[in-house]
Motif scaffolding. Structure first.
Motif, PDB file in Angstrom:
ATOM      1  N   VAL A  90      42.563  37.372  53.533  1.00 10.70           N
ATOM      2  CA  VAL A  90      42.919  38.274  52.221  1.00 10.70           C
ATOM      3  C   VAL A  90      44.424  38.352  52.065  1.00 10.70           C
ATOM      4  O   VAL A  90      44.874  38.088  50.885  1.00 10.70           O
ATOM      5  N   TYR A  91      45.087  38.811  52.939  1.00 11.35           N
ATOM      6  CA  TYR A  91      46.455  39.058  52.712  1.00 11.35           C
ATOM      7  C   TYR A  91      47.334  37.699  52.300  1.00 11.35           C
ATOM      8  O   TYR A  91      48.150  37.661  51.361  1.00 11.35           O
ATOM      9  N   CYS A  92      46.931  36.673  53.232  1.00 13.57           N
ATOM     10  CA  CYS A  92      47.568  35.339  52.889  1.00 13.57           C
ATOM     11  C   CYS A  92      47.117  34.822  51.338  1.00 13.57           C
ATOM     12  O   CYS A  92      48.249  34.375  50.706  1.00 13.57           O
ATOM     13  N   ASP A  93      46.132  34.984  50.822  1.00 12.87           N
ATOM     14  CA  ASP A  93      45.639  34.471  49.524  1.00 12.87           C
ATOM     15  C   ASP A  93      46.285  35.585  48.451  1.00 12.87           C
ATOM     16  O   ASP A  93      46.588  35.072  47.354  1.00 12.87           O
ATOM     17  N   MET A  94      46.009  36.828  48.645  1.00 13.64           N
ATOM     18  CA  MET A  94      46.582  37.753  47.968  1.00 13.64           C
ATOM     19  C   MET A  94      47.871  38.102  47.652  1.00 13.64           C
ATOM     20  O   MET A  94      48.300  39.061  47.012  1.00 13.64           O
ATOM     21  N   THR A  95      48.741  37.477  48.638  1.00 14.05           N
ATOM     22  CA  THR A  95      50.384  37.689  48.488  1.00 14.05           C
ATOM     23  C   THR A  95      51.096  36.347  48.085  1.00 14.05           C
ATOM     24  O   THR A  95      52.074  36.468  48.331  1.00 14.05           O
ATOM     25  N   THR A  96      50.082  35.392  47.354  1.00 10.20           N
ATOM     26  CA  THR A  96      50.708  34.236  46.965  1.00 10.20           C
ATOM     27  C   THR A  96      50.182  34.017  45.594  1.00 10.20           C
ATOM     28  O   THR A  96      48.958  34.168  45.212  1.00 10.20           O
ATOM     29  N   THR A  97      51.382  33.590  44.909  1.00  7.46           N
ATOM     30  CA  THR A  97      51.005  33.471  43.366  1.00  7.46           C
ATOM     31  C   THR A  97      50.380  32.032  43.049  1.00  7.46           C
ATOM     32  O   THR A  97      50.074  31.295  44.029  1.00  7.46           O
TER      33      THR A  97
ATOM     34  N   GLU B  53      47.868  39.588  37.788  1.00  3.36           N
ATOM     35  CA  GLU B  53      47.951  38.325  37.283  1.00  3.36           C
ATOM     36  C   GLU B  53      46.428  37.738  37.151  1.00  3.36           C
ATOM     37  O   GLU B  53      46.294  36.923  36.236  1.00  3.36           O
ATOM     38  N   ILE B  54      45.567  37.990  38.127  1.00  2.00           N
ATOM     39  CA  ILE B  54      44.277  37.369  38.154  1.00  2.00           C
ATOM     40  C   ILE B  54      43.547  38.192  37.001  1.00  2.00           C
ATOM     41  O   ILE B  54      43.106  37.210  36.021  1.00  2.00           O
ATOM     42  N   LEU B  55      43.700  39.342  36.658  1.00  2.00           N
ATOM     43  CA  LEU B  55      43.307  40.104  35.540  1.00  2.00           C
ATOM     44  C   LEU B  55      43.758  39.371  34.142  1.00  2.00           C
ATOM     45  O   LEU B  55      42.842  39.448  33.145  1.00  2.00           O
ATOM     46  N   GLY B  56      44.895  39.021  34.308  1.00  2.00           N
ATOM     47  CA  GLY B  56      45.621  38.523  32.965  1.00  2.00           C
ATOM     48  C   GLY B  56      45.243  37.200  32.788  1.00  2.00           C
ATOM     49  O   GLY B  56      44.992  36.864  31.416  1.00  2.00           O
ATOM     50  N   ARG B  57      44.800  36.619  33.570  1.00  2.00           N
ATOM     51  CA  ARG B  57      44.467  35.192  33.449  1.00  2.00           C
ATOM     52  C   ARG B  57      43.058  34.925  32.965  1.00  2.00           C
ATOM     53  O   ARG B  57      42.809  34.072  32.459  1.00  2.00           O
ATOM     54  N   TYR B  58      42.168  35.649  33.573  1.00  2.00           N
ATOM     55  CA  TYR B  58      40.883  35.501  33.409  1.00  2.00           C
ATOM     56  C   TYR B  58      40.183  36.377  32.414  1.00  2.00           C
ATOM     57  O   TYR B  58      39.208  36.282  31.897  1.00  2.00           O
ATOM     58  N   GLY B  59      40.922  37.713  32.219  1.00  2.00           N
ATOM     59  CA  GLY B  59      40.480  38.628  31.353  1.00  2.00           C
ATOM     60  C   GLY B  59      39.505  39.796  32.013  1.00  2.00           C
ATOM     61  O   GLY B  59      38.763  39.318  33.003  1.00  2.00           O
TER      62      GLY B  59
ATOM     63  N   ILE C 217      37.349  41.188  40.527  1.00  2.00           N
ATOM     64  CA  ILE C 217      38.834  41.458  40.996  1.00  2.00           C
ATOM     65  C   ILE C 217      38.833  43.153  40.893  1.00  2.00           C
ATOM     66  O   ILE C 217      39.492  43.828  41.742  1.00  2.00           O
ATOM     67  N   ARG C 218      38.478  43.414  39.693  1.00  4.70           N
ATOM     68  CA  ARG C 218      38.786  44.880  39.693  1.00  4.70           C
ATOM     69  C   ARG C 218      37.777  45.686  40.682  1.00  4.70           C
ATOM     70  O   ARG C 218      38.130  46.692  41.200  1.00  4.70           O
ATOM     71  N   ARG C 219      36.642  45.510  40.934  1.00  2.00           N
ATOM     72  CA  ARG C 219      35.722  45.818  42.216  1.00  2.00           C
ATOM     73  C   ARG C 219      36.450  45.709  43.388  1.00  2.00           C
ATOM     74  O   ARG C 219      36.404  46.830  44.461  1.00  2.00           O
ATOM     75  N   ALA C 220      36.923  44.611  43.695  1.00  2.00           N
ATOM     76  CA  ALA C 220      37.561  44.106  45.023  1.00  2.00           C
ATOM     77  C   ALA C 220      38.810  44.788  45.162  1.00  2.00           C
ATOM     78  O   ALA C 220      39.305  44.884  46.232  1.00  2.00           O
ATOM     79  N   ALA C 221      39.623  45.190  44.093  1.00  2.00           N
ATOM     80  CA  ALA C 221      40.984  45.649  44.125  1.00  2.00           C
ATOM     81  C   ALA C 221      41.161  46.452  45.659  1.00  2.00           C
ATOM     82  O   ALA C 221      41.963  46.134  46.198  1.00  2.00           O
ATOM     83  N   PRO C 222      40.402  47.668  45.674  1.00  2.00           N
ATOM     84  CA  PRO C 222      40.843  48.497  46.568  1.00  2.00           C
ATOM     85  C   PRO C 222      40.581  48.107  48.058  1.00  2.00           C
ATOM     86  O   PRO C 222      41.371  48.490  48.912  1.00  2.00           O
TER      87      PRO C 222
END
Length: 187
Positions: A128-135, A149-155, A164-169
């Motif tokens: 998770v760390y590797c994926d979510m700290t890489t653009t 960025e993901i929210l901005g790209r997908y809406g 992603i909103r549910r998973a963010a925490p």
């Protein structure tokens, strides 16, 4: 596991992603670079993390996109076409809280029954760390910036936006666990 699985993973990911999806390939390479850095906290599982990081998005490859849910498509490809290690396949299937996205897509039970979660919290958090700290282009970012960025790209109202909103925490907590483990390492 070690250098051989890492080299194999790089060959497979490059073959599937580099030409068809060059930006996804750049992200993948950045995620793999993070995994090399984080591997120090995992001991013997460092190579497994690098291989999973290298293959985590292989399911986006157009020829593999059967369900349109890349964790499931990628894991099935690795299992069925390559006979890949079970732990590796399960990491790819479940990376970055894929069960939550699977729920949004009506595929949670299918994912969970075929590819049960690993019972190694630090290893799971490390991916998770590797994926979510890489653009998307392979650079470094914070988990907060990546989620934005993901929210901005997908809406906000898309399947990915809801996920992603549910998973963010959970994402932020996983990244925090890995950052704490890295900070505790002797220098």
């Amino acid at each position: 596991m070690g250098d051989l699985i890492e080299e194999w993973a790089a060959r497979v990911a490059e073959a599937e992603l580099s030409r068809a999806l060059p930006r996804r390939w750049a992200h993948t390479q950045g995620v793999a670079n993070r995994a090399v850095e984080v591997g120090q906290v995992l001991g013997q599982d460092a190579g497994l993390l690098v291989a999973a990081a290298t293959l985590h998005d292989v399911g986006y490859a157009p020829r593999l996109a059967v369900t349109g849910f890349h964790p499931l498509d990628g894991a099935r490809f690795l299992r069925d076409e390559h006979g890949a290690d079970d732990r590796l396949v399960r990491m790819v299937a479940n990376h970055s809280f894929a069960l939550l996205e699977g729920e949004e897509r009506g595929l949670r039970e299918e994912l969970a029954s075929e590819f049960p979660l690993l019972e190694d919290p630090l290893l799971v958090c490390a991916l998770v760390y590797c994926d979510m700290t890489t653009t998307p282009d392979g650079g470094r970012t914070t988990a907060e910036e990546r989620v934005a960025e993901i929210l901005g790209r997908y809406g906000d109202d898309s399947v990915v936006g809801r996920f992603i909103r549910r998973a963010a925490p959970e994402i932020f907590a996983a990244v925090g666990r890995v950052e704490a483990a890295l900070a505790a390492q002797p220098r």
